[in-house]
Design an enzyme around this catalytic site. Structure first.
Site, PDB file in Angstrom:
ATOM      1  N   ARG A 143       0.836  -1.186   0.000  1.00 38.38           N
ATOM      2  CA  ARG A 143       0.000   0.000   0.000  1.00 38.38           C
ATOM      3  C   ARG A 143       0.878   1.246   0.000  1.00 38.38           C
ATOM      4  O   ARG A 143       1.986   1.243   0.506  1.00 38.38           O
ATOM      5  CB  ARG A 143      -0.908   0.023   1.241  1.00 38.38           C
ATOM      6  CG  ARG A 143      -2.150  -0.852   1.103  1.00 38.38           C
ATOM      7  CD  ARG A 143      -3.047  -0.766   2.319  1.00 38.38           C
ATOM      8  NE  ARG A 143      -2.443  -1.342   3.494  1.00 38.38           N
ATOM      9  CZ  ARG A 143      -1.833  -0.682   4.450  1.00 38.38           C
ATOM     10  NH1 ARG A 143      -1.789   0.641   4.422  1.00 38.38           N
ATOM     11  NH2 ARG A 143      -1.292  -1.301   5.469  1.00 38.38           N
ATOM     12  N   TYR A 201      -1.632  -3.480  -6.835  1.00 38.04           N
ATOM     13  CA  TYR A 201      -1.356  -4.265  -5.638  1.00 38.04           C
ATOM     14  C   TYR A 201      -2.414  -4.164  -4.544  1.00 38.04           C
ATOM     15  O   TYR A 201      -2.795  -3.066  -4.127  1.00 38.04           O
ATOM     16  CB  TYR A 201      -0.005  -3.850  -5.030  1.00 38.04           C
ATOM     17  CG  TYR A 201       0.453  -4.867  -4.014  1.00 38.04           C
ATOM     18  CD1 TYR A 201       1.149  -5.999  -4.413  1.00 38.04           C
ATOM     19  CD2 TYR A 201       0.110  -4.734  -2.682  1.00 38.04           C
ATOM     20  CE1 TYR A 201       1.515  -6.968  -3.502  1.00 38.04           C
ATOM     21  CE2 TYR A 201       0.469  -5.700  -1.759  1.00 38.04           C
ATOM     22  CZ  TYR A 201       1.179  -6.811  -2.171  1.00 38.04           C
ATOM     23  OH  TYR A 201       1.529  -7.767  -1.266  1.00 38.04           O
ATOM     24  N   LYS A 221      -9.718  -2.278   1.590  1.00 33.97           N
ATOM     25  CA  LYS A 221      -9.468  -1.140   2.473  1.00 33.97           C
ATOM     26  C   LYS A 221     -10.227   0.111   2.009  1.00 33.97           C
ATOM     27  O   LYS A 221     -10.712   0.888   2.835  1.00 33.97           O
ATOM     28  CB  LYS A 221      -7.974  -0.827   2.534  1.00 33.97           C
ATOM     29  CG  LYS A 221      -7.094  -2.028   2.808  1.00 33.97           C
ATOM     30  CD  LYS A 221      -7.289  -2.603   4.182  1.00 33.97           C
ATOM     31  CE  LYS A 221      -6.186  -3.621   4.457  1.00 33.97           C
ATOM     32  NZ  LYS A 221      -6.285  -4.249   5.750  1.00 33.97           N
ATOM     33  N   HIS A 278     -10.734  -2.280  11.425  1.00 29.93           N
ATOM     34  CA  HIS A 278      -9.634  -3.121  10.925  1.00 29.93           C
ATOM     35  C   HIS A 278      -9.409  -4.249  11.932  1.00 29.93           C
ATOM     36  O   HIS A 278      -8.431  -4.237  12.682  1.00 29.93           O
ATOM     37  CB  HIS A 278      -8.392  -2.235  10.784  1.00 29.93           C
ATOM     38  CG  HIS A 278      -7.265  -2.867  10.052  1.00 29.93           C
ATOM     39  ND1 HIS A 278      -5.956  -2.512  10.260  1.00 29.93           N
ATOM     40  CD2 HIS A 278      -7.235  -3.833   9.100  1.00 29.93           C
ATOM     41  CE1 HIS A 278      -5.168  -3.218   9.462  1.00 29.93           C
ATOM     42  NE2 HIS A 278      -5.916  -4.029   8.753  1.00 29.93           N
ATOM     43  N   SER A 304      -1.502  -3.780  10.035  1.00 27.30           N
ATOM     44  CA  SER A 304      -1.180  -4.753   9.002  1.00 27.30           C
ATOM     45  C   SER A 304       0.123  -5.482   9.336  1.00 27.30           C
ATOM     46  O   SER A 304       1.075  -4.867   9.823  1.00 27.30           O
ATOM     47  CB  SER A 304      -1.003  -4.050   7.655  1.00 27.30           C
ATOM     48  OG  SER A 304      -2.176  -3.365   7.305  1.00 27.30           O
ATOM     49  N   CYS A 354       0.769  -7.745  11.630  1.00 32.83           N
ATOM     50  CA  CYS A 354       1.052  -7.959  13.056  1.00 32.83           C
ATOM     51  C   CYS A 354       0.392  -9.238  13.559  1.00 32.83           C
ATOM     52  O   CYS A 354       0.206  -9.419  14.763  1.00 32.83           O
ATOM     53  CB  CYS A 354       0.592  -6.775  13.890  1.00 32.83           C
ATOM     54  SG  CYS A 354       1.635  -5.318  13.709  1.00 32.83           S
ATOM     55  N   ASP A 383      -9.440  -9.671   8.896  1.00 31.89           N
ATOM     56  CA  ASP A 383      -8.929  -8.328   8.587  1.00 31.89           C
ATOM     57  C   ASP A 383      -9.916  -7.195   8.855  1.00 31.89           C
ATOM     58  O   ASP A 383      -9.511  -6.137   9.289  1.00 31.89           O
ATOM     59  CB  ASP A 383      -8.484  -8.281   7.121  1.00 31.89           C
ATOM     60  CG  ASP A 383      -7.598  -7.077   6.806  1.00 31.89           C
ATOM     61  OD1 ASP A 383      -6.746  -6.727   7.641  1.00 31.89           O
ATOM     62  OD2 ASP A 383      -7.760  -6.489   5.721  1.00 31.89           O
ATOM     63  N   ARG A 431       2.046 -12.205  -0.557  1.00 32.32           N
ATOM     64  CA  ARG A 431       0.708 -12.505  -0.042  1.00 32.32           C
ATOM     65  C   ARG A 431       0.114 -13.747  -0.674  1.00 32.32           C
ATOM     66  O   ARG A 431       0.513 -14.166  -1.757  1.00 32.32           O
ATOM     67  CB  ARG A 431      -0.229 -11.316  -0.351  1.00 32.32           C
ATOM     68  CG  ARG A 431       0.192  -9.995   0.271  1.00 32.32           C
ATOM     69  CD  ARG A 431      -0.469  -9.776   1.585  1.00 32.32           C
ATOM     70  NE  ARG A 431       0.060  -8.632   2.326  1.00 32.32           N
ATOM     71  CZ  ARG A 431      -0.541  -8.139   3.405  1.00 32.32           C
ATOM     72  NH1 ARG A 431      -1.672  -8.647   3.834  1.00 32.32           N
ATOM     73  NH2 ARG A 431      -0.009  -7.134   4.052  1.00 32.32           N
TER      74      ARG A 431
HETATM   75  O1  SAT Z   1      -2.614  -4.547   0.883  1.00 32.29           O
HETATM   76  S1  SAT Z   1      -3.662  -4.680   1.896  1.00 32.29           S
HETATM   77  O2  SAT Z   1      -4.065  -3.366   2.375  1.00 32.29           O
HETATM   78  O3  SAT Z   1      -4.819  -5.341   1.326  1.00 32.29           O
HETATM   79  C1  SAT Z   1      -3.112  -5.609   3.199  1.00 32.29           C
HETATM   80  C2  SAT Z   1      -2.829  -4.851   4.443  1.00 32.29           C
HETATM   81  O4  SAT Z   1      -1.982  -3.971   4.438  1.00 32.29           O
HETATM   82  O5  SAT Z   1      -3.461  -5.130   5.478  1.00 32.29           O
HETATM   83 MN    MN Z   2      -5.264  -5.300   7.059  1.00 31.93          MN
END
Ligand code: SAT
Ligand code: MN
Length: 586
Positions: free
Chosen positions: A69, A197, A206, A226, A248, A250, A275, A366
């Site tokens: 991100r 991405y 998000k 979140h 993210s 963690c 998530d 991922r």
């Molecule tokens: O790239 S994402 O935002 O989907 C994953 C994350 O950072 O939690």
């Molecule tokens: Mn996340």
């Protein structure tokens, strides 16, 4: 292609703007997916993995400059800048439209435009919300198909007259200099350009389910968070649900799929989501949670049979891997996976692996996989009303300061504990890794409006119900003087969850400190664990001097929200400071 006038008109507008060669309305079918996968195999954007060990699994390698991100290029475009708050980058909506539309002009020439109607949330849930993502990336379609409920049924939901969020996405030239993720909450609109991405491009995630949804939730009286959601079944067969917010990368996915230690006979954890959680007050006054997503977009490195067996069992088939390494037998590989590092690895950029180039798998590589494949997938995961929460847990990645666990004294103090979350940054976002930053409710990158207003909204629930979940704060990441983790984490986090559930049921002890209610060492079930009493004491210690500094910093951070900061949060800072001073003077 739709009887919904507003949708048809918007698609006509974006078609005229972007000028694709073809327009494809996604129905979400198996045949459609096969067609798209065949196209991507042909143009090399997907690589088929070993059919025997990983049936129907694929590898995608993103552009090397497009692996996470981009918070610095993510904008909330509200008419009044103050509504976006200092927690967001802001752009004037008119200026943002001009900028983005300039980039979109003709950007889909020679490409197919995919129209993806999607639903966030279970079919038939009053809490589910629709969206339509327009994209020129078949990879995005393939991922959205796993992460959301896409196609005919979602379109029918829109055509039945329900509102929908519009999301326009183009990978453009994947140029980091021409990359923007812009949100227009007042128009229920997202414009994303220049990245393919994850959270930049899968707009249901998000962008919609957190940034736009948090804005809607504020005006409608609910919360978009979140958070993972899990169920904890005790040996008597009673299941309690908790939602937990962590930044993210963690360990939300690991916690959501936790397998209890051997000594916890009869305990089981059920996965509802890993998530995002949408929380609504039920008629019974309790807070009920749904997972708006249908899949997991989890971090691969560190995932193994030891750290997350349920996840490894989820991943064996029908998965898309992004930026992992490849073994000579065409199996996915990443740092931390089980077994020895095989010879002949190909790294995430497609080169023979050379440790001089860094890890073989990108640290933010991922997997994308359907939640329903998870062995611990909760039978309640698609319940239209959601699951009732007994506890909300906040946490961050902190090598110092924060104890293993504490319980908030009441709702307002719980909101304070969430607002005060700090965490060391990870590879999930572009930028320096390991810097401590304030990440309130783990929503710093995702709250679609001013944090001051957001905290006031959280606090308002305290006036609406007396049956809210208890609030806790955890930290699995404390390190000792040698830089080693003090707490084993992973499955052993069950020990902390057990104390939390017992607290919710009024069965466990705690001692009151200025910071919150902390277990005595004897209150945490460490049976079968190789942990010295001294270490456990250290994990549960609240050092008044360290906390005085911490609370001072929290107060300074809060003050940056000026007149939008709720007085109740300032009062929490003052109370804790007063109590710490008294303790130090004694
Ligand atoms: O790239 S994402 O935002 O989907 C994953 C994350 O950072 O939690
Ligand atoms: Mn996340």
């Amino acid at each position: 292609m739709t009887k919904n006038q507003a949708l048809a008109q918007w698609i006509a507008e974006v078609t005229a703007l972007t000028q694709p060669d073809n327009v494809h309305w996604c129905d979400g079918s198996e045949q459609e997916n096969e067609l798209l996968v065949a196209r991507m195999l042909e143009d090399g954007s997907l690589i088929r993995l070993n059919e025997e060990t990983h049936p129907n699994c694929f590898l995608h390698r993103s552009a090397p400059s497009d692996v996470a991100r981009v918070e610095h290029l993510t904008f909330v475009c509200t008419r009044d800048k103050e509504d976006a708050g200092s927690n967001n980058n802001w752009m004037d909506p008119t200026a943002a439209h001009t900028l983005m539309d300039g980039l979109y002009a003709g950007c889909m020439r020679g490409r197919t435009m995919y129209v993806i109607p999607y639903l966030m949330g279970p079919y038939g849930s009053p809490y589910s919300r629709a969206g339509v993502e327009v994209t020129d990336s078949p990879y995005v379609v393939a991922n959205m198909r796993v992460m959301a409920r896409i196609g005919t049924q979602a379109l029918a939901h829109i055509e039945a007259g329900n509102s929908f969020v519009k999301g326009l996405h183009s990978i453009g030239q994947l140029d980091p200099e021409n990359r923007y993720i812009a949100h227009f909450p007042e128009e229920l609109l997202i414009k994303s350009f220049g990245s393919g991405y994850g959270g930049n491009a899968l707009l249901g995630k998000k962008c919609h389910a957190l940034r736009i949804a948090s804005w809607q939730a504020r005006s409608e009286g609910w919360l978009a968070e979140h958070m993972l959601i899990l169920g904890i079944e005790d040996p008597a067969g009673n299941t309690s649900y908790v939602a937990a917010a962590f930044p993210s990368a963690c360990g939300k996915t690991n916690l959501a799929m936790l397998v209890p230690p051997d000594s916890f006979k009869g305990w089981k954890v059920w996965t509802v989501g890993d998530d995002i959680a949408w929380l609504h007050l039920g008629e019974d006054g309790r807070l009920w949670a749904i997972n708006p997503e249908a899949g997991f977009f989890g971090v691969a490195p560190g995932t193994s049979l030891k750290t997350n067996p349920n996840c490894m069992r989820t991943l064996g088939r029908d998965a898309i891997y992004t930026n992992v390494a490849l073994t000579p037998s065409m199996e996915p590989w990443w740092e931390g996976i089980d077994g020895e590092k095989p010879a002949g690895l190909i790294d995430w950029q497609g080169r023979p692996h050379d440790p001089a180039n860094g890890p073989a798998a990108h640290p933010n590589s991922r997997f994308t996989v359907a939640a329903s494949q998870c062995p611990s997938y909760s039978p309640q995961a698609n319940a239209p009303q959601g699951v009732p929460l007994s506890a909300i847990i906040f946490g961050g990645r902190r090598s110092t300061v924060a104890p293993l666990v504490f319980e908030a004294l009441d709702w307002a103090h719980g909101v304070f504990a969430g607002a005060a979350v700090a965490s060391e940054t990870t590879a999930a976002a572009v930028g320096q890794v390991g810097q401590v930053r304030r990440d309130p409710m783990a929503m710093k990158p995702f709250c679609g409006y001013n944090f001051g207003d957001y905290w006031a909204h959280w606090l308002s629930f305290g006036e609406r119900s007396s049956k809210l979940p208890k609030v806790f704060h955890v930290n699995w990441f404390r390190k000792d003087g040698d830089g080693k983790f003090m707490w084993p984490g992973y499955g052993d986090n069950m020990r902390v969850l057990k104390w939390i559930i017992e607290r919710c049921e009024g069965r466990a002890e705690a001692r009151r400190t200025p910071v919150g209610l902390v277990p005595h060492a004897g209150d945490v079930d460490v049976s079968g664990l190789d942990l010295t009493h001294q270490t456990l004491e250290a994990l549960l210690a609240i050092d008044p001097e360290i906390w005085q500094r911490e609370v001072g910093e929290i107060g300074e951070f809060f003050a940056t929200y000026g007149s939008r900061l709720p007085a109740q949060l300032r009062a929490q800072v003052e109370r804790i400071q007063r109590e710490l001073e008294r303790q130090l003077a004694a």
